[in-house]
Scaffold this motif. Structure first.
Motif, mmCIF file in Angstrom:
data_model
loop_
_atom_site.group_PDB
_atom_site.id
_atom_site.type_symbol
_atom_site.label_atom_id
_atom_site.label_comp_id
_atom_site.label_asym_id
_atom_site.label_seq_id
_atom_site.Cartn_x
_atom_site.Cartn_y
_atom_site.Cartn_z
ATOM 1 N N GLU A 1 -4.270 -1.888 -8.461
ATOM 2 C CA GLU A 1 -3.330 -2.246 -7.419
ATOM 3 C C GLU A 1 -3.590 -3.678 -6.954
ATOM 4 O OE1 GLU A 1 -1.647 -0.234 -3.302
ATOM 5 O OE2 GLU A 1 -3.234 0.743 -4.435
ATOM 6 N N HIS B 1 -8.376 1.588 1.941
ATOM 7 C CA HIS B 1 -8.945 2.264 0.774
ATOM 8 C C HIS B 1 -10.403 2.616 0.986
ATOM 9 C CE1 HIS B 1 -5.660 2.191 -2.176
ATOM 10 N NE2 HIS B 1 -5.195 1.278 -1.366
ATOM 11 N N HIS C 1 0.832 -1.201 0.000
ATOM 12 C CA HIS C 1 0.000 0.000 0.000
ATOM 13 C C HIS C 1 0.872 1.259 0.000
ATOM 14 C CE1 HIS C 1 -3.214 2.711 0.909
ATOM 15 N NE2 HIS C 1 -2.690 3.058 2.057
ATOM 16 N N HIS C 2 0.375 2.306 -0.643
ATOM 17 C CA HIS C 2 1.045 3.614 -0.611
ATOM 18 C C HIS C 2 0.331 4.480 0.415
ATOM 19 C CE1 HIS C 2 2.161 2.044 -4.602
ATOM 20 N NE2 HIS C 2 3.217 2.809 -4.519
ATOM 21 N N HIS D 1 -5.638 -3.967 3.520
ATOM 22 C CA HIS D 1 -5.427 -3.040 2.413
ATOM 23 C C HIS D 1 -6.750 -2.410 1.980
ATOM 24 C CE1 HIS D 1 -3.496 -2.317 -1.771
ATOM 25 N NE2 HIS D 1 -3.569 -1.225 -1.058
HETATM 26 ZN ZN LIG Z 1 -3.239 0.764 -1.350
#
Ligand SMILES: [Zn+2]
Ligand SMILES: [Zn+2]
Length: 101
Positions: free
Chosen positions: A96, A81, A55-56, A77
């Protein structure tokens, strides 16, 4: 021309990040599947639940500094989001999520 905002070496970056944490989710600590691990008896949803994703933190897939990256299991994750900043497009999330090891 690629529409992807991911770096061309994203796969290598993601794998290196996952390896550096021993394939553990950084939120719940779940140990996820390594590439090539045998899961014949597993259902697809079990396998999906034990898939580690990167994840960013700032939701910017172009920012691949290590401090921006977090290995998370798929449910953690998804949580970020769904309940995170919420400014990510569904298309970007599915992109992603389709990244495989
Ligand atoms: Zn992510
Ligand atoms: Zn998790």
């Amino acid at each position: 021309m690629s529409k992807s905002r991911y770096a061309s070496n994203w796969k290598e970056i993601a794998t290196a990040v996952k390896e550096s944490v021993g394939w553990c989710c950084q939120k719940c600590g779940r140990v996820c599947l390594k590439p090539g691990e045998k899961t014949q008896s597993w259902t697809l949803s079990e396998r999906r639940a034990y898939t580690l994703q990167v994840h960013h933190w700032n939701f910017n897939p172009e920012d691949n500094r290590l401090e921006n990256l977090a290995p998370l299991c798929s449910s953690c994750h998804l949580h970020y989001h769904r309940f995170g900043r919420g400014n990510i497009s569904p298309g970007q999330l599915s992109l992603e999520l389709t990244i495989k090891n």
